[in-house]
Motif scaffolding. Structure first.
Motif, mmCIF file in Angstrom:
data_model
loop_
_atom_site.group_PDB
_atom_site.id
_atom_site.type_symbol
_atom_site.label_atom_id
_atom_site.label_comp_id
_atom_site.label_asym_id
_atom_site.label_seq_id
_atom_site.Cartn_x
_atom_site.Cartn_y
_atom_site.Cartn_z
ATOM 1 N N VAL A 108 0.833 -1.206 0.000
ATOM 2 C CA VAL A 108 0.000 0.000 0.000
ATOM 3 C C VAL A 108 0.868 1.257 0.000
ATOM 4 O O VAL A 108 0.583 2.232 -0.711
ATOM 5 N N ILE A 109 1.942 1.234 0.768
ATOM 6 C CA ILE A 109 2.848 2.386 0.812
ATOM 7 C C ILE A 109 3.603 2.543 -0.507
ATOM 8 O O ILE A 109 3.777 3.659 -1.015
ATOM 9 N N GLY A 110 4.018 1.407 -1.098
ATOM 10 C CA GLY A 110 4.852 1.465 -2.289
ATOM 11 C C GLY A 110 4.104 1.782 -3.578
ATOM 12 O O GLY A 110 4.639 2.445 -4.468
ATOM 13 N N GLU A 111 2.860 1.330 -3.685
ATOM 14 C CA GLU A 111 2.099 1.526 -4.929
ATOM 15 C C GLU A 111 1.391 2.879 -4.900
ATOM 16 O O GLU A 111 0.158 2.959 -4.869
ATOM 17 N N GLN A 151 0.889 5.137 -7.179
ATOM 18 C CA GLN A 151 0.019 5.476 -8.303
ATOM 19 C C GLN A 151 -1.404 4.975 -8.091
ATOM 20 O O GLN A 151 -2.357 5.546 -8.617
ATOM 21 N N ILE A 152 -1.540 3.906 -7.318
ATOM 22 C CA ILE A 152 -2.870 3.324 -7.082
ATOM 23 C C ILE A 152 -3.428 3.774 -5.737
ATOM 24 O O ILE A 152 -4.585 4.203 -5.648
ATOM 25 N N THR A 153 -2.611 3.670 -4.687
ATOM 26 C CA THR A 153 -3.097 3.883 -3.324
ATOM 27 C C THR A 153 -2.761 5.252 -2.745
ATOM 28 O O THR A 153 -3.156 5.555 -1.628
ATOM 29 N N ASN A 154 -2.005 6.060 -3.479
ATOM 30 C CA ASN A 154 -1.536 7.365 -2.997
ATOM 31 C C ASN A 154 -0.515 7.234 -1.875
ATOM 32 O O ASN A 154 -0.229 8.204 -1.169
ATOM 33 N N GLY A 155 0.027 6.024 -1.710
ATOM 34 C CA GLY A 155 1.119 5.782 -0.782
ATOM 35 C C GLY A 155 0.850 6.242 0.634
ATOM 36 O O GLY A 155 -0.274 6.123 1.139
ATOM 37 N N PRO A 156 1.872 6.788 1.298
ATOM 38 C CA PRO A 156 1.712 7.202 2.703
ATOM 39 C C PRO A 156 0.748 8.369 2.895
ATOM 40 O O PRO A 156 0.327 8.636 4.018
#
Length: 292
Positions: free
Chosen positions: A103-106, A108-113
């Protein structure tokens, strides 16, 4: 005060859903799942992204979130269920951390942190807070009723027999793996729905909200209430919530302790209260009353 009660009921209700799911997996089937927060996060992000970015209907997104969490749970179970109990616990705990790292790394999809904001609330007839708590309570009632019917069905009797003696269960030509997969999938679905409710209640989610501490809180609730008891998840969640929230008022009793020190005192008080209760009722509050 009303807002505080609604918040307490909503958050407690979400924890109760997670506790009911774990009680099905561990209490009735004997499957230790330490990846609870991972499936919780999958449900939260799935529903949040579908509704905040895709203009998807909230209830449809919540259903998809539950199904996605169930699918991930089923897939993980296919890989790890042949492991011994202790290894199974380690792998599921690792899975939850992998989910958080992804979730943190992606970004572009999850907006990261930075997390996901603008998540729509629950569309019902009343104010957003009331909508959420009504729906959370309704879902808990449905899950409790479904669990009640399930554990009294032939399937429920089978998973309890598997929990009590897997070797004997296998000797009568029963596939333990098949039952475990279905139980893991069902529990994952409920965890995913709980995550979706969490996202729509707060309107914002970030990776910092999905830490292993959530998993351990759920385990505490199930063990305190009594694993394998339908009422155990409810009572355990209530007791845990009372401990967590009641300890906030220690500041009024001990005004001479600083805010920084109070955090440590609060954790110590919660831990001491839980140890006393667990020592008095090691089988859980709603456990076997004939046990010593």
């Amino acid at each position: 005060m009303i807002h505080y009660v609604i918040t307490l009921l909503s958050i407690g209700g979400i924890y109760l859903l997670l506790a009911q799911a774990l009680n099905l997996q561990f209490g009735f089937a004997g499957l230790p799942n330490f990846g609870i927060v991972g499936f919780f996060a999958i449900g939260s992000y799935a529903s949040a992204l579908l509704t905040a970015n895709g203009n998807f209907p909230v209830y449809g997104a919540m259903l998809i979130a539950g199904l996605l969490a169930a699918l991930m749970s089923f897939g993980l179970a296919r890989i790890v269920l042949r492991l011994r109990t202790d290894y199974l616990a380690i792998v599921t705990l690792s899975f939850s951390e992998i989910v958080r790292i992804l979730v943190i790394g992606e970004e572009q999809i999850t907006n990261g942190p930075r997390g996901v904001s603008g998540i729509p609330g629950i569309p019902l007839l009343w104010s957003p807070g009331v909508n959420a708590v009504v729906l959370i309570i309704a879902v808990n009632v449905l899950v409790a009723l479904a669990t009640h019917l399930l554990v009294r069905s032939p399937f429920g009797r089978s998973i309890r027999a598997m929990r009590d003696d897997e070797a004997a269960f296998a000797s009568i030509s029963k596939s333990a793996v098949s039952y475990k997969l279905r139980v893991f999938g069902l529990g994952g679905f409920v965890m995913g729905v709980a995550g979706a409710l969490y996202a729509h209640y707060f309107g914002y989610i970030s990776p910092d909200q999905f830490l292993p501490l959530t998993t351990f809180y759920v385990w505490i609730a199930v063990i305190l209430g009594g694993a394998g008891r339908l009422s155990g998840a409810l009572i355990g969640t209530i007791v845990l919530t009372l401990f967590l929230e009641g300890s906030r008022f220690l500041r009024d009793v001990l005004p001479f302790i600083s805010e920084v020190e109070m955090a440590s005192v609060r954790i110590g008080a919660i831990g001491f209260a839980l140890m006393v209760l667990a020592s008095r009722r090691p089988q859980g509050i709603m456990g076997d009353f004939t046990s010593k």
